[in-house]
Design a protein around this motif. Sequence first.
Motif, PDB file in Angstrom:
ATOM      1  N   ARG A  55       0.853  -1.190   0.000  1.00 24.27           N
ATOM      2  CA  ARG A  55       0.000   0.000   0.000  1.00 24.27           C
ATOM      3  C   ARG A  55       0.888   1.238   0.000  1.00 24.27           C
ATOM      4  NH1 ARG A  55      -2.262   1.097   4.702  1.00 24.27           N
ATOM      5  NH2 ARG A  55      -1.127  -0.506   5.818  1.00 24.27           N
ATOM      6  N   PRO A  56       0.469   2.335  -0.682  1.00 23.45           N
ATOM      7  CA  PRO A  56       1.314   3.530  -0.716  1.00 23.45           C
ATOM      8  C   PRO A  56       1.688   4.019   0.689  1.00 23.45           C
ATOM      9  CG  PRO A  56      -0.480   3.743  -2.284  1.00 23.45           C
ATOM     10  CD  PRO A  56      -0.717   2.461  -1.543  1.00 23.45           C
ATOM     11  N   GLY A  57       0.762   3.927   1.643  1.00 28.20           N
ATOM     12  CA  GLY A  57       1.005   4.439   2.990  1.00 28.20           C
ATOM     13  C   GLY A  57       2.150   3.758   3.729  1.00 28.20           C
ATOM     14  N   VAL A  58       2.519   2.549   3.325  1.00 29.84           N
ATOM     15  CA  VAL A  58       3.591   1.843   4.043  1.00 29.84           C
ATOM     16  C   VAL A  58       4.875   1.753   3.219  1.00 29.84           C
ATOM     17  CG1 VAL A  58       2.016   0.486   5.463  1.00 29.84           C
ATOM     18  CG2 VAL A  58       2.793  -0.448   3.282  1.00 29.84           C
ATOM     19  N   ARG A  59       4.897   2.444   2.081  1.00 30.38           N
ATOM     20  CA  ARG A  59       6.128   2.431   1.277  1.00 30.38           C
ATOM     21  C   ARG A  59       7.109   3.446   1.852  1.00 30.38           C
ATOM     22  NH1 ARG A  59       3.159   2.791  -4.480  1.00 30.38           N
ATOM     23  NH2 ARG A  59       1.838   0.977  -4.213  1.00 30.38           N
ATOM     24  N   THR A  60       7.655   3.094   2.976  1.00 27.56           N
ATOM     25  CA  THR A  60       8.601   3.959   3.684  1.00 27.56           C
ATOM     26  C   THR A  60       9.770   3.080   4.140  1.00 27.56           C
ATOM     27  OG1 THR A  60       7.534   3.459   5.774  1.00 27.56           O
ATOM     28  CG2 THR A  60       6.728   5.418   4.602  1.00 27.56           C
ATOM     29  N   VAL A  61      10.801   3.727   4.688  1.00 28.65           N
ATOM     30  CA  VAL A  61      11.921   2.931   5.209  1.00 28.65           C
ATOM     31  C   VAL A  61      11.422   2.038   6.347  1.00 28.65           C
ATOM     32  CG1 VAL A  61      14.166   3.026   6.359  1.00 28.65           C
ATOM     33  CG2 VAL A  61      13.663   4.623   4.506  1.00 28.65           C
ATOM     34  N   GLY A  62      10.512   2.575   7.181  1.00 25.37           N
ATOM     35  CA  GLY A  62       9.941   1.771   8.269  1.00 25.37           C
ATOM     36  C   GLY A  62       9.200   0.551   7.725  1.00 25.37           C
ATOM     37  N   GLY A  63       8.449   0.764   6.625  1.00 26.45           N
ATOM     38  CA  GLY A  63       7.723  -0.358   6.004  1.00 26.45           C
ATOM     39  C   GLY A  63       8.685  -1.412   5.489  1.00 26.45           C
ATOM     40  N   VAL A  64       9.789  -0.955   4.887  1.00 29.03           N
ATOM     41  CA  VAL A  64      10.798  -1.897   4.384  1.00 29.03           C
ATOM     42  C   VAL A  64      11.395  -2.679   5.557  1.00 29.03           C
ATOM     43  CG1 VAL A  64      13.064  -2.097   3.276  1.00 29.03           C
ATOM     44  CG2 VAL A  64      11.348  -0.528   2.334  1.00 29.03           C
ATOM     45  N   ALA A  65      11.667  -1.955   6.678  1.00 29.14           N
ATOM     46  CA  ALA A  65      12.241  -2.618   7.862  1.00 29.14           C
ATOM     47  C   ALA A  65      11.304  -3.714   8.354  1.00 29.14           C
ATOM     48  CB  ALA A  65      12.496  -1.592   8.961  1.00 29.14           C
ATOM     49  N   GLN A  66      10.000  -3.399   8.378  1.00 29.22           N
ATOM     50  CA  GLN A  66       9.038  -4.390   8.859  1.00 29.22           C
ATOM     51  C   GLN A  66       8.981  -5.583   7.913  1.00 29.22           C
ATOM     52  OE1 GLN A  66       5.166  -2.822   9.711  1.00 29.22           O
ATOM     53  NE2 GLN A  66       4.480  -4.721  10.655  1.00 29.22           N
ATOM     54  N   ARG A  67       8.969  -5.291   6.615  1.00 30.91           N
ATOM     55  CA  ARG A  67       8.903  -6.374   5.632  1.00 30.91           C
ATOM     56  C   ARG A  67      10.122  -7.302   5.730  1.00 30.91           C
ATOM     57  NH1 ARG A  67       7.730  -8.432   0.471  1.00 30.91           N
ATOM     58  NH2 ARG A  67       5.603  -7.995   1.028  1.00 30.91           N
ATOM     59  N   LEU A  68      11.289  -6.672   5.870  1.00 30.70           N
ATOM     60  CA  LEU A  68      12.510  -7.484   5.901  1.00 30.70           C
ATOM     61  C   LEU A  68      12.781  -8.073   7.277  1.00 30.70           C
ATOM     62  CD1 LEU A  68      14.941  -5.194   3.831  1.00 30.70           C
ATOM     63  CD2 LEU A  68      13.606  -7.139   3.010  1.00 30.70           C
ATOM     64  N   GLY A  69      12.075  -7.554   8.285  1.00 34.63           N
ATOM     65  CA  GLY A  69      12.323  -8.028   9.649  1.00 34.63           C
ATOM     66  C   GLY A  69      13.684  -7.580  10.163  1.00 34.63           C
ATOM     67  N   VAL A  70      14.065  -6.334   9.799  1.00 29.12           N
ATOM     68  CA  VAL A  70      15.377  -5.807  10.228  1.00 29.12           C
ATOM     69  C   VAL A  70      15.162  -4.458  10.908  1.00 29.12           C
ATOM     70  CG1 VAL A  70      16.588  -6.954   8.336  1.00 29.12           C
ATOM     71  CG2 VAL A  70      15.746  -4.616   8.002  1.00 29.12           C
ATOM     72  N   THR A  71      16.232  -3.879  11.427  1.00 27.96           N
ATOM     73  CA  THR A  71      16.115  -2.575  12.084  1.00 27.96           C
ATOM     74  C   THR A  71      15.923  -1.489  11.030  1.00 27.96           C
ATOM     75  OG1 THR A  71      18.475  -2.147  11.949  1.00 27.96           O
ATOM     76  CG2 THR A  71      17.685  -3.289  13.938  1.00 27.96           C
ATOM     77  N   TYR A  72      15.497  -0.328  11.514  1.00 31.79           N
ATOM     78  CA  TYR A  72      15.310   0.833  10.628  1.00 31.79           C
ATOM     79  C   TYR A  72      16.646   1.186   9.956  1.00 31.79           C
ATOM     80  CZ  TYR A  72      13.661   5.386   9.049  1.00 31.79           C
ATOM     81  OH  TYR A  72      13.302   6.457   8.279  1.00 31.79           O
ATOM     82  N   ALA A  73      17.732   1.149  10.757  1.00 29.30           N
ATOM     83  CA  ALA A  73      19.053   1.526  10.234  1.00 29.30           C
ATOM     84  C   ALA A  73      19.468   0.592   9.094  1.00 29.30           C
ATOM     85  CB  ALA A  73      20.085   1.491  11.354  1.00 29.30           C
ATOM     86  N   THR A  74      19.212  -0.713   9.277  1.00 27.95           N
ATOM     87  CA  THR A  74      19.585  -1.680   8.234  1.00 27.95           C
ATOM     88  C   THR A  74      18.756  -1.458   6.973  1.00 27.95           C
ATOM     89  OG1 THR A  74      20.184  -3.289   9.921  1.00 27.95           O
ATOM     90  CG2 THR A  74      19.779  -4.157   7.728  1.00 27.95           C
ATOM     91  N   ALA A  75      17.436  -1.222   7.164  1.00 27.61           N
ATOM     92  CA  ALA A  75      16.577  -0.980   6.003  1.00 27.61           C
ATOM     93  C   ALA A  75      17.019   0.280   5.273  1.00 27.61           C
ATOM     94  CB  ALA A  75      15.117  -0.848   6.457  1.00 27.61           C
ATOM     95  N   GLY A  94       3.077  13.043   1.953  1.00 25.61           N
ATOM     96  CA  GLY A  94       1.754  13.624   2.225  1.00 25.61           C
ATOM     97  C   GLY A  94       1.899  14.998   2.815  1.00 25.61           C
ATOM     98  N   PRO A  95       0.850  15.488   3.489  1.00 21.47           N
ATOM     99  CA  PRO A  95       0.902  16.846   4.037  1.00 21.47           C
ATOM    100  C   PRO A  95       1.978  17.012   5.124  1.00 21.47           C
ATOM    101  CG  PRO A  95      -1.192  15.732   4.558  1.00 21.47           C
ATOM    102  CD  PRO A  95      -0.423  14.822   3.672  1.00 21.47           C
ATOM    103  N   ASP A  96       2.292  15.937   5.843  1.00 15.83           N
ATOM    104  CA  ASP A  96       3.339  16.006   6.862  1.00 15.83           C
ATOM    105  C   ASP A  96       4.700  15.883   6.163  1.00 15.83           C
ATOM    106  OD1 ASP A  96       5.151  15.741   8.873  1.00 15.83           O
ATOM    107  OD2 ASP A  96       3.984  14.277  10.026  1.00 15.83           O
ATOM    108  N   LEU A  97       5.424  16.998   6.084  1.00  6.40           N
ATOM    109  CA  LEU A  97       6.677  17.022   5.320  1.00  6.40           C
ATOM    110  C   LEU A  97       7.754  16.118   5.917  1.00  6.40           C
ATOM    111  CD1 LEU A  97       6.924  20.824   4.424  1.00  6.40           C
ATOM    112  CD2 LEU A  97       5.855  18.966   3.148  1.00  6.40           C
ATOM    113  N   ARG A  98       7.520  15.681   7.188  1.00  2.00           N
ATOM    114  CA  ARG A  98       8.527  14.814   7.809  1.00  2.00           C
ATOM    115  C   ARG A  98       8.399  13.366   7.335  1.00  2.00           C
ATOM    116  NH1 ARG A  98       6.664  16.054  13.694  1.00  2.00           N
ATOM    117  NH2 ARG A  98       4.784  15.736  12.482  1.00  2.00           N
ATOM    118  N   VAL A  99       7.242  13.034   6.768  1.00  2.53           N
ATOM    119  CA  VAL A  99       7.041  11.646   6.319  1.00  2.53           C
ATOM    120  C   VAL A  99       7.549  11.501   4.882  1.00  2.53           C
ATOM    121  CG1 VAL A  99       5.385   9.791   5.923  1.00  2.53           C
ATOM    122  CG2 VAL A  99       5.040  11.408   7.813  1.00  2.53           C
ATOM    123  N   VAL A 100       8.618  10.750   4.759  1.00  7.04           N
ATOM    124  CA  VAL A 100       9.217  10.562   3.429  1.00  7.04           C
ATOM    125  C   VAL A 100       8.849   9.172   2.911  1.00  7.04           C
ATOM    126  CG1 VAL A 100      11.380  10.450   2.144  1.00  7.04           C
ATOM    127  CG2 VAL A 100      11.110  12.113   3.996  1.00  7.04           C
ATOM    128  N   GLY A 101       8.199   9.158   1.755  1.00  9.33           N
ATOM    129  CA  GLY A 101       7.824   7.886   1.145  1.00  9.33           C
ATOM    130  C   GLY A 101       8.888   7.422   0.161  1.00  9.33           C
TER     131      GLY A 101
END
Length: 207
Positions: A55-75, A94-101
């Motif tokens: 989903r577009p909403g989870v295409r983030t580094v955090g989403g990648v970390a969750q998918r790969l089962g690794v830390t944010y730093a590794t993702a 989105g409207p929150d400029l801090r959220v980078v997709g």
Amino acid sequence: MSPFDPRYRRSPTERSAVALYRVAQAIEALFRKRGKAFRLTPTQIDTLLFLKYARPGVRTVGGVAQRLGVTYATASVVVDGLERRGLVARRVAGPDLRVVGLALTEQGMARVAEVEGALDGLLAAIGELTPNEQAHFDQMLQVLVRSLQRAGAVQVYEMCWGCQFFRPNAHPDNPATPHHCAFVDAPLADGDTTFECPDFVPATARE
Ligand code: SF4
């Protein structure tokens, strides 16, 4: 005795576990073989596939970390590598400029198309089973995946079993479709519950 010891007479359970271990090795090999021509590791291929289908909403580094089962730093390191190669681009989501997709570039989309047949060899092997065997195998695997989810060995991610709309065993009288999706208000078969779904909302996001 270890089930890995070839001199040991394994029980059926141990034989199945070792066979699945071999299948996991085969899948890794299929991904490596497919990625070799494009200098992509299995982790990079998995990341590209995630960015194409999540989903577009989870295409983030955090989403990648969750998918790969690794830390944010590794993702982040994985994404940096793909970005340097022009396959992935970071953009404000989105409207929150801090959220980078994250998004696949045109080159990234073309690369995914070239590697997403990585499981063709496995599909061919499963295709050698009879239709009945395939249906039975599918059922067994769904049970196994759910059991591994409960044990925390498989990420509950974008699948019914972690979704707030999921009503397990809501139709006990209908063995073909025992579960229910409250989002589309429709019954679900066991086999439909372990695939990624664009309408997934994590159960923890309830309220
Ligand atoms: S919305 Fe999707 S993930 Fe959630 S229960 Fe329905 S089919 Fe499953």
